[in-house]
Design an enzyme around this catalytic site. Structure first.
Site, PDB file in Angstrom:
ATOM      1  N   GLU A   1      -7.314 -22.713  13.173  1.00  0.00           N
ATOM      2  CA  GLU A   1      -6.557 -21.947  13.496  1.00  0.00           C
ATOM      3  C   GLU A   1      -4.822 -21.999  12.795  1.00  0.00           C
ATOM      4  O   GLU A   1      -3.872 -22.628  13.197  1.00  0.00           O
ATOM      5  CB  GLU A   1      -6.157 -22.007  14.909  1.00  0.00           C
ATOM      6  CG  GLU A   1      -7.352 -21.290  15.896  1.00  0.00           C
ATOM      7  CD  GLU A   1      -6.927 -21.363  17.394  1.00  0.00           C
ATOM      8  OE1 GLU A   1      -7.537 -20.599  17.814  1.00  0.00           O
ATOM      9  OE2 GLU A   1      -6.158 -22.197  17.685  1.00  0.00           O
TER      10      GLU A   1
ATOM     11  N   GLU B   1     -13.973 -17.775  17.347  1.00  0.00           N
ATOM     12  CA  GLU B   1     -13.554 -18.500  18.546  1.00  0.00           C
ATOM     13  C   GLU B   1     -13.351 -17.302  19.566  1.00  0.00           C
ATOM     14  O   GLU B   1     -12.776 -16.232  19.253  1.00  0.00           O
ATOM     15  CB  GLU B   1     -12.256 -19.042  18.402  1.00  0.00           C
ATOM     16  CG  GLU B   1     -11.801 -20.180  19.435  1.00  0.00           C
ATOM     17  CD  GLU B   1     -10.924 -20.737  19.228  1.00  0.00           C
ATOM     18  OE1 GLU B   1     -10.006 -20.903  19.961  1.00  0.00           O
ATOM     19  OE2 GLU B   1     -10.556 -21.742  18.240  1.00  0.00           O
TER      20      GLU B   1
END
Length: 181
Positions: A69, A178
């Site tokens: 991320e 995710e």
């Protein structure tokens, strides 16, 4: 008797002593205090050592996710993307290029696919802009890992069109990396 085998191995290199997310990208304690060039060398060396260890164990990953991320950068403060309202694309790109060079150096003749994972963006053009900035600075990657959380991104029927638009713009494979559904 159940026979199991690994079909596809994905390795996520967080480059952190703990979890990494858009608001939490701390440099490992052992690397704190390094200047930017020293940090790039450490990232490259670490990625190479990890890949060599996996090769030695006959478990070379099929794909390596560089960072986790990384919307706001990685390895803060050196690799933080936004500082005083200004982006530092070259710094983030340099760290990502160092990581992929290390992965390539340690993987031998079997180069894994490289994934960059991005967390929630308000809309695909934001993800496209982020990735385009990295591409224009020589960051090589094969796959975009995208987070899908219905709370921010809406119901499941909105997911495919969103990812399709991003894939068409970036000309890369896009996967959900995710989720919590």
């Amino acid at each position: 008797e159940i026979k199991r085998r690994v079909e596809y191995l994905v390795l996520d290199m967080h480059f952190s002593d703990t979890w990494a997310a858009p608001g939490h990208q701390l440099t490992p304690d052992a690397w704190r205090g390094l200047d930017y060039e020293q940090l790039r060398k450490r990232v490259r060396g670490y990625a190479k050592r990890v890949m060599l260890a996996f090769r030695k164990a006959s478990a070379t990953p099929d794909m390596v996710m560089v960072g986790n991320e990384i919307n706001q950068g990685m390895l803060w403060p050196q690799g933080r993307l936004w500082v005083r309202g200004r982006p530092r694309w070259s710094r983030l790109a340099g760290l990502l290029r160092a990581a992929t060079a290390g992965i390539d150096a340690g993987s031998g003749g079997r180069r894994p696919a490289i994934m960059l994972q991005v967390a929630y963006f308000p809309a695909p053009p934001h993800a496209w802009t982020f990735l385009q900035n990295l591409i224009s600075r020589g960051v090589r990657f094969d796959v975009v890992g995208y987070d899908y959380y219905p709370y921010w991104l809406g119901p499941l029927p909105h997911l495919r069109p969103r990812l399709t638009r991003l894939a068409e713009r970036i000309h890369k494979r896009v996967i959900v990396a995710e989720t919590a559904y």
